[in-house]
Scaffold this active site. Structure first.
Site, PDB file in Angstrom:
ATOM      1  N   GLU A  37      -0.501 -18.907  18.065  1.00 13.45           N
ATOM      2  CA  GLU A  37       0.725 -19.725  18.663  1.00 13.45           C
ATOM      3  C   GLU A  37       0.822 -19.714  20.104  1.00 13.45           C
ATOM      4  OE1 GLU A  37       4.404 -17.564  17.409  1.00 13.45           O
ATOM      5  OE2 GLU A  37       3.773 -17.489  15.269  1.00 13.45           O
ATOM      6  N   THR A  87       6.611 -15.635   6.928  1.00 11.22           N
ATOM      7  CA  THR A  87       7.590 -15.330   8.066  1.00 11.22           C
ATOM      8  C   THR A  87       7.261 -14.177   9.062  1.00 11.22           C
ATOM      9  OG1 THR A  87       9.029 -14.241   6.368  1.00 11.22           O
ATOM     10  CG2 THR A  87       9.571 -16.726   7.177  1.00 11.22           C
ATOM     11  N   SER A  94       0.614  -1.173   0.275  1.00  8.49           N
ATOM     12  CA  SER A  94      -0.291  -0.128   0.093  1.00  8.49           C
ATOM     13  C   SER A  94       0.857   1.326  -0.060  1.00  8.49           C
ATOM     14  CB  SER A  94      -1.091  -0.008   1.235  1.00  8.49           C
ATOM     15  OG  SER A  94      -0.358  -0.427   2.258  1.00  8.49           O
ATOM     16  N   HIS A  98       8.519 -20.287  14.674  1.00  8.65           N
ATOM     17  CA  HIS A  98       8.780 -18.838  14.746  1.00  8.65           C
ATOM     18  C   HIS A  98      10.360 -18.433  15.244  1.00  8.65           C
ATOM     19  CE1 HIS A  98       6.583 -14.671  15.372  1.00  8.65           C
ATOM     20  NE2 HIS A  98       7.877 -14.421  14.929  1.00  8.65           N
ATOM     21  N   ILE A  99      11.128 -18.968  13.922  1.00  5.84           N
ATOM     22  CA  ILE A  99      12.589 -18.783  14.076  1.00  5.84           C
ATOM     23  C   ILE A  99      13.344 -17.678  13.048  1.00  5.84           C
ATOM     24  CG2 ILE A  99      13.075 -20.893  15.400  1.00  5.84           C
ATOM     25  CD1 ILE A  99      14.025 -21.801  12.650  1.00  5.84           C
ATOM     26  N   GLY A 100      12.336 -16.954  12.648  1.00  5.15           N
ATOM     27  CA  GLY A 100      12.849 -15.997  11.634  1.00  5.15           C
ATOM     28  C   GLY A 100      14.060 -15.300  11.911  1.00  5.15           C
ATOM     29  N   ARG A 131       3.662 -12.645  10.388  1.00  4.76           N
ATOM     30  CA  ARG A 131       2.776 -12.715  11.721  1.00  4.76           C
ATOM     31  C   ARG A 131       1.699 -13.905  11.251  1.00  4.76           C
ATOM     32  NH1 ARG A 131       6.199 -11.427  14.367  1.00  4.76           N
ATOM     33  NH2 ARG A 131       6.149  -9.661  15.830  1.00  4.76           N
TER      34      ARG A 131
HETATM   35  C1  DGY Z   1       9.928  -9.815  15.165  1.00  6.35           C
HETATM   36  O1  DGY Z   1      10.889  -9.204  15.236  1.00  6.35           O
HETATM   37  O2  DGY Z   1       8.821  -9.253  14.939  1.00  6.35           O
HETATM   38  C2  DGY Z   1       9.860 -11.407  14.797  1.00  6.35           C
HETATM   39  O3  DGY Z   1       8.848 -11.908  14.632  1.00  6.35           O
HETATM   40  C3  DGY Z   1      10.779 -11.969  16.080  1.00  6.35           C
HETATM   41  O4  DGY Z   1      12.184 -11.516  15.835  1.00  6.35           O
END
Ligand code: DGY
Length: 326
Positions: free
Chosen positions: A268, A237, A178, A286-288, A239
């Protein structure tokens, strides 16, 4: 006297040492999410808090902390767990950790995309189980990544970093956002801005890079999956809530789309059972941003923000509501 802070869960050592050198630190003694009662008790009487995305920060927490609380330093770039308006009303600054996790999250996005399309997790489990009996023409056939079309839903820091990586795989890159993107950036990676429908219809991989807001909740749901190619994969990756997880599970189960690579989930740590049961889905916890370097750098950003606010009396560098200092 050093300012008092509460840390909701132990951070990597380098960051803890910095915090402990400058503040009187009380930290969650357990390596698990705090219960609500523990959170309310922990913040009481503190000047600052290091909150995590697993901690809901709202009026109740701010009231429990008391009037001396000055800063909520969220240990994440996303801050949908924090009621920023409530913090502003309580004159509490909110900070996040942008920038330092961009490349690490983009790396993981590519890893997830590759793992999903080339069936790495299935292949690994099969090999470990002792089932490998030698090369075979049809063994774990996946789908190519190179020269395919990547659709980036969101073209901010992480979306752009993913585009840079995807360009190295000779992918055609589409994006939808956007906010307008500076032309020199899109030229650099050869990305084309398209409308949402075109992105959904033409992409082989659709990767989510939007923050969670009321507008982006369930950005992908039944109608969007219906527009996608039956060979399309969804990668997330960002939310979990930006995708309607039940609709995604149904779309994959029915063959409407091919699969998904997910690092984040709608509720989660719970995950839709149909996603868990489906081998066409790669699931990560959730290991991004989970590299030692990046998680330490995130802690150091929290340290910088706490220090600026509580020791130097300045507006913290990553303040999301600077109006509290007016
Ligand atoms: C964030 O920073 O928002 C990630 O989801 C976690 O590091």
């Amino acid at each position: 006297m050093q300012p008092k802070i509460f840390v909701c869960r132990r951070l990597p050592e380098g960051a803890m040492q910095a915090l402990e050198g400058a503040f009187e630190v009380e930290c969650n003694p357990n390596d698990r999410v705090l219960t609500r009662e523990e959170l309310l008790a922990g913040v009481a009487g503190k000047d600052g808090v290091v909150s995590l995305l697993t901690d809901r920060i709202d009026d109740e927490v701010l009231d429990a902390a008391g009037p001396q609380l000055k800063i909520m330093a969220n240990y994440a770039v996303g801050y949908n767990n924090v009621d920023v308006a409530a913090c502003t009303a309580h004159k509490v600054a909110v900070t996040n950790t942008p920038g330092v996790l961009t490349d690490t999250t983009a790396d993981l996005t590519m890893a997830l995309l590759l793992a999903t399309s080339r069936r790495l997790c299935e292949s690994d489990a099969y090999t470990r189980a002792g089932k490998y009996e030698g090369w075979a023409p049809l063994l774990f056939l996946g789908t190519d990544v190179h020269h395919k079309t990547l659709g980036l839903m969101g073209f901010g820091r992480v979306g752009y970093a993913v585009a840079k990586r995807a360009a190295g795989f000779d992918m055609k890159i589409l994006y939808h956002d956007s906010h307008p993107c500076p032309p020199e950036l899109k030229q650099k990676v050869g990305a084309t801005c398209v409308d949402r429908e075109t992105l959904l219809k033409e992409s082989d991989f659709i990767s989510m890079h939007v923050p969670l807001t009321p507008e982006t909740r369930h950005l992908l749901s039944t109608d969007e999956f219906a527009l996608m190619k039956p060979t399309a994969y969804v990668i997330n990756t960002a939310r979990g809530e930006v995708i309607d997880e039940a609709a995604l599970a149904a779309a994959i189960k029915s063959g409407q789309i091919a699969g998904a690579g997910l690092d984040v989930f709608e509720d989660e740590p719970a995950i839709h059972p149909d996603l868990v049961a489906n081998p066409s889905v790669v699931l990560l916890p959730h290991i991004g941003s989970a590299s030692i370097e990046t998680r330490t750098a995130m802690g150091m950003l929290d340290y910088d923000n706490l220090r600026a606010c509580l020791i130097e009396g300045k507006v913290p560098p990553n303040c999301l509501n600077p109006e509290v200092f007016n």
